[in-house]
Scaffold this motif. Structure first.
Motif, mmCIF file in Angstrom:
data_model
loop_
_atom_site.group_PDB
_atom_site.id
_atom_site.type_symbol
_atom_site.label_atom_id
_atom_site.label_comp_id
_atom_site.label_asym_id
_atom_site.label_seq_id
_atom_site.Cartn_x
_atom_site.Cartn_y
_atom_site.Cartn_z
ATOM 1 N N ASN A 208 7.049 25.559 110.705
ATOM 2 C CA ASN A 208 6.211 24.391 110.941
ATOM 3 C C ASN A 208 5.507 23.916 109.677
ATOM 4 N N ILE A 209 5.873 24.450 108.511
ATOM 5 C CA ILE A 209 5.312 24.029 107.230
ATOM 6 C C ILE A 209 6.436 23.470 106.370
ATOM 7 N N ASN A 210 6.238 22.255 105.847
ATOM 8 C CA ASN A 210 7.197 21.651 104.931
ATOM 9 C C ASN A 210 6.577 21.564 103.540
ATOM 10 N N VAL A 211 7.416 21.756 102.522
ATOM 11 C CA VAL A 211 6.954 21.761 101.131
ATOM 12 C C VAL A 211 7.794 20.769 100.330
ATOM 13 N N TYR A 212 7.107 19.987 99.483
ATOM 14 C CA TYR A 212 7.805 19.043 98.603
ATOM 15 C C TYR A 212 7.076 18.972 97.259
ATOM 16 N N PRO A 213 7.804 19.025 96.126
ATOM 17 C CA PRO A 213 9.244 19.250 96.007
ATOM 18 C C PRO A 213 9.593 20.719 96.264
ATOM 19 N N THR A 214 10.877 21.027 96.238
ATOM 20 C CA THR A 214 11.325 22.388 96.527
ATOM 21 C C THR A 214 11.662 23.175 95.264
ATOM 22 N N ALA A 215 11.553 22.529 94.080
ATOM 23 C CA ALA A 215 11.828 23.214 92.811
ATOM 24 C C ALA A 215 10.885 22.677 91.741
ATOM 25 N N VAL A 216 10.601 23.502 90.749
ATOM 26 C CA VAL A 216 9.698 23.110 89.656
ATOM 27 C C VAL A 216 10.273 23.596 88.329
ATOM 28 N N GLU A 217 9.748 23.015 87.232
ATOM 29 C CA GLU A 217 10.082 23.487 85.891
ATOM 30 C C GLU A 217 9.007 24.465 85.434
ATOM 31 N N VAL A 218 9.430 25.551 84.804
ATOM 32 C CA VAL A 218 8.491 26.561 84.327
ATOM 33 C C VAL A 218 8.753 26.828 82.854
ATOM 34 N N ASP A 219 7.678 26.774 82.048
ATOM 35 C CA ASP A 219 7.742 27.106 80.629
ATOM 36 C C ASP A 219 6.858 28.323 80.376
ATOM 37 N N ILE A 220 7.472 29.384 79.854
ATOM 38 C CA ILE A 220 6.740 30.613 79.550
ATOM 39 C C ILE A 220 6.782 30.829 78.046
ATOM 40 N N PRO A 221 5.643 30.659 77.343
ATOM 41 C CA PRO A 221 5.630 30.865 75.889
ATOM 42 C C PRO A 221 5.716 32.345 75.534
ATOM 43 N N VAL A 222 6.686 32.691 74.711
ATOM 44 C CA VAL A 222 6.919 34.084 74.323
ATOM 45 C C VAL A 222 6.891 34.178 72.804
ATOM 46 N N GLY A 223 6.258 35.207 72.279
ATOM 47 C CA GLY A 223 6.204 35.400 70.829
ATOM 48 C C GLY A 223 5.982 36.850 70.482
ATOM 49 N N GLU A 224 5.989 37.116 69.183
ATOM 50 C CA GLU A 224 5.772 38.476 68.694
ATOM 51 C C GLU A 224 4.299 38.825 68.824
ATOM 52 N N VAL A 225 4.033 40.029 69.267
ATOM 53 C CA VAL A 225 2.649 40.435 69.518
ATOM 54 C C VAL A 225 2.354 41.748 68.793
ATOM 55 N N THR A 226 1.048 42.027 68.690
ATOM 56 C CA THR A 226 0.601 43.279 68.091
ATOM 57 C C THR A 226 -0.709 43.687 68.739
ATOM 58 N N GLU A 227 -1.129 44.896 68.481
ATOM 59 C CA GLU A 227 -2.401 45.377 69.021
ATOM 60 C C GLU A 227 -3.534 45.062 68.051
ATOM 61 N N LYS A 228 -4.708 44.829 68.633
ATOM 62 C CA LYS A 228 -5.908 44.659 67.832
ATOM 63 C C LYS A 228 -7.048 45.383 68.523
ATOM 64 N N ILE A 229 -7.852 46.085 67.744
ATOM 65 C CA ILE A 229 -8.973 46.856 68.285
ATOM 66 C C ILE A 229 -10.277 46.210 67.825
ATOM 67 N N LEU A 230 -11.189 45.996 68.781
ATOM 68 C CA LEU A 230 -12.481 45.356 68.471
ATOM 69 C C LEU A 230 -13.612 46.165 69.093
ATOM 70 N N GLU A 231 -14.758 46.131 68.451
ATOM 71 C CA GLU A 231 -15.965 46.737 69.006
ATOM 72 C C GLU A 231 -16.860 45.626 69.526
ATOM 73 N N ILE A 232 -17.234 45.721 70.803
ATOM 74 C CA ILE A 232 -17.985 44.665 71.477
ATOM 75 C C ILE A 232 -19.346 45.216 71.900
ATOM 76 N N PRO A 233 -20.448 44.515 71.572
ATOM 77 C CA PRO A 233 -21.756 44.977 72.059
ATOM 78 C C PRO A 233 -21.832 44.901 73.572
ATOM 79 N N LEU A 234 -22.500 45.854 74.155
ATOM 80 C CA LEU A 234 -22.590 45.968 75.606
ATOM 81 C C LEU A 234 -23.938 45.437 76.075
ATOM 82 N N LYS A 235 -23.916 44.628 77.145
ATOM 83 C CA LYS A 235 -25.137 44.040 77.692
ATOM 84 C C LYS A 235 -25.392 44.564 79.101
ATOM 85 N N ALA A 236 -26.661 44.593 79.481
ATOM 86 C CA ALA A 236 -27.046 45.017 80.833
ATOM 87 C C ALA A 236 -27.431 43.784 81.641
ATOM 88 N N GLU A 237 -26.738 43.576 82.772
ATOM 89 C CA GLU A 237 -27.059 42.456 83.662
ATOM 90 C C GLU A 237 -27.965 42.926 84.799
#
Length: 315
Positions: A208-237
């Protein structure tokens, strides 16, 4: 253990006897599977020829019991088959009433089965429907993907879908429950470049549910990655009720995956790490979990060290 000693004549007679038993069994089995039997299978229901501009709710399960007449071979194969069969039910009669009688559709249903099988009946025989006003709504499309990347490659930015929204129509009470609509799963292996594809939307599970359109275009950006380490100050909420709160440690270390192009953009200021003092006030916990409340969309959080911190408060 005693050994049965037989002479040549006795062994020959025993061999003939065993062969007769085997041939009799095979003949009986062949005769049995050649006979016709009546058996019942559960079948899913798929609705066709749905009336326009009428939203409906089936008032019964989406499966029915189909009674079939078939040979023993067909019965054997249907027992071994793991996929549930599906029958189509014609809803064109709902233009003037709110039920359909499956006995009146046996000819149509029989044409959906092999000639060696005959549908005797379907239970329940009458399907009832509740009608309501049809409504329309736009919901976002969610791209579903399962990509196997080459070494040091990953998604590096927001996934783009075109169109971003699809239109769904159906009964108001069903439509309002749908927050998004997923695509079929996009699958590729050894990915090391952007993915661009046209993908169908996930098959509608509700008639009882109709959907339009029935297909879509999808773009997924892919690239070379690496790890990075950061120190972040911690806050109390939620710490206004205390004169001071001391967190141990005062900073947390984050490990993130980021693309080479965005490496310099990822700085400690782009992140926010907090602990919620209400966890201690309400639940009397001994240490507080670290919560990341802000991070760039183009990087992936891999690790938080430590995940929980100690604290001292002064009221």
């Amino acid at each position: 253990m005693p050994v049965l000693n037989l002479n040549k004549t006795q062994r020959r007679k025993l061999s003939i006897f065993v062969k007769c038993i085997v041939f009799s069994f095979l003949a009986w089995a062949l005769f049995a599977v050649s006979n016709k039997y009546i058996y019942t299978v559960k079948s899913a229901v798929q609705y066709v020829n749905i009336p326009d501009n009428r939203a409906f709710h089936p008032l019964q399960s989406d499966t029915v019991n189909v009674q079939l007449e078939a040979t023993g071979w067909q019965l054997l194969f249907s027992t071994l088959r793991s996929v549930q069969p599906t029958i189509q039910v014609d809803l064109s009669g709902l233009q003037s009433r709110n039920w359909v009688v499956l006995t009146n559709q046996l000819g149509f249903i029989n044409r959906q089965f092999p000639e060696t099988q005959r549908v005797m009946s379907v239970s329940p025989d009458t399907l009832y429907f509740d009608f309501s006003k049809q409504t329309e709504r736009k919901v976002p499309v969610k791209a579903v993907y399962n990509l196997q990347f080459s070494k040091q490659y990953d998604v590096i930015d927001k996934v783009n879908v075109s169109p971003e929204y699809v239109t769904i129509t159906g009964p108001l009470e069903d439509v309002v429950q749908i927050e998004h609509w997923e695509t079929d799963t996009i699958r590729y292996a050894d990915v090391n470049s952007d993915v661009h594809t046209v993908i169908n939307l996930k098959q509608n599970q509700r008639a009882n549910i109709n959907v339009y359109p029935t297909a879509v275009e999808v773009d997924i950006p892919v690239g070379e990655v690496t790890e990075k380490i950061l120190e972040i100050p911690l806050k109390a909420e939620n710490a206004k009720q205390f004169s001071s709160v001391k967190l141990l440690p005062a900073k947390v270390r984050l490990t993130v995956i980021v693309s080479l192009r965005d490496f310099v953009k990822v700085t400690p200021g782009a992140f926010e790490a907090v602990v919620n003092m209400e966890d201690w006030v309400e639940n009397d916990v001994r240490n507080l979990p670290v919560i990341i409340t802000q991070k760039p969309d183009f990087c992936k959080l891999v690790k938080i060290e430590p995940q929980n911190v100690d604290f001292f408060v002064r009221k």
